[in-house]
Design a protein around this motif. Structure first.
Motif: not given
Lengths: 111, 112
Positions: A17-19, A56-58, A62-63, A74-76
């Motif tokens: 899942e996404n957080a 911004k992505h890393s 995704r921030v 902040l998305l994980i």
């Protein structure tokens, strides 16, 4: 004192899942940074976004930053059990030359 | 590149004693900051050093002091320890205040 608050304080999700974690702050900033901390150990830098950037992505991170609302998220994506940790946002102010941390979000990813 | 190192990792002291913690930054980093982390107050800024000069100090009593050496290594000292000083003390190094900070593993101080 804390610059702002993070929301939610705790989050429990299933692997895959996404957080999403949110951070609000109070004053003008130069940059906003996200850190991860495992079980009271040192902080690991995740990503820095400057005040003139909006997204911004890393990797799986995704921030976003909205300076008009003084907030960041902040998305994980596709979370893993290894992502279980506390996540902190920190605002940087060149004038103050110090990071001001939020209260953190405790993320638990169930395998 | 070697990361930020902190020594010692764990420390137990008695009220009234003093303690010195050490931090070695990443090679090339001239800025070293110290933070205190407690369950009640969270992460709080103590002070920041750049090229041996303290540029900023957080809202802590004068019992908390620090210094930075010419090789950028830093020490912080806490005198007349109180129970409330029990915390994880984190050191971070960076190229400057507008850059990412890299944290060491911390020193866990317990005051009894």
């Amino acid at each position: 004192s804390q610059q702002g608050e993070e929301d939610p304080q705790a989050l429990s999700i299933q692997e895959g899942e996404n957080a999403t974690m949110n951070c609000s702050y109070k004053t003008s900033i130069n940059n906003l940074q996200w850190y991860r901390q495992n079980s009271g150990r040192g902080l690991v830098h995740l990503i820095l976004i400057r005040s003139n950037e909006r997204e911004k992505h890393s990797g799986r991170l995704r921030v976003t930053l909205d300076t008009s609302k003084k907030s960041s998220s902040l998305l994980i994506t596709a979370s893993r059990a290894a992502d279980t940790a506390s996540y902190f946002c920190a605002t940087g102010d060149t004038g103050r030359r110090a990071l001001t941390f939020g209260s953190g979000t405790r993320l638990q990813v169930q395998p | 590149k070697a990361g930020v190192t902190q020594t010692p990792r764990y420390l137990i002291k008695t009220r009234g004693q003093q303690v010195t913690l050490s931090c070695s930054p990443i090679s090339g980093h001239r800025s070293v900051s110290w933070y205190q982390q407690t369950p009640g107050q969270g992460l709080q800024f103590l002070f920041e050093y750049f090229s041996e000069t303290q540029r900023n100090k957080g809202n802590f009593p004068g019992r908390f002091s620090g210094r930075q050496f010419s090789n950028s290594r830093s020490e912080m000292n806490v005198s007349t320890l109180e129970l409330g000083d029990s915390a994880l003390y984190l050191c971070a190094s960076s190229y400057g205040s507008d850059y990412e900070q890299y944290f060491g593993p911390g020193t866990r101080l317990t005051v009894t």
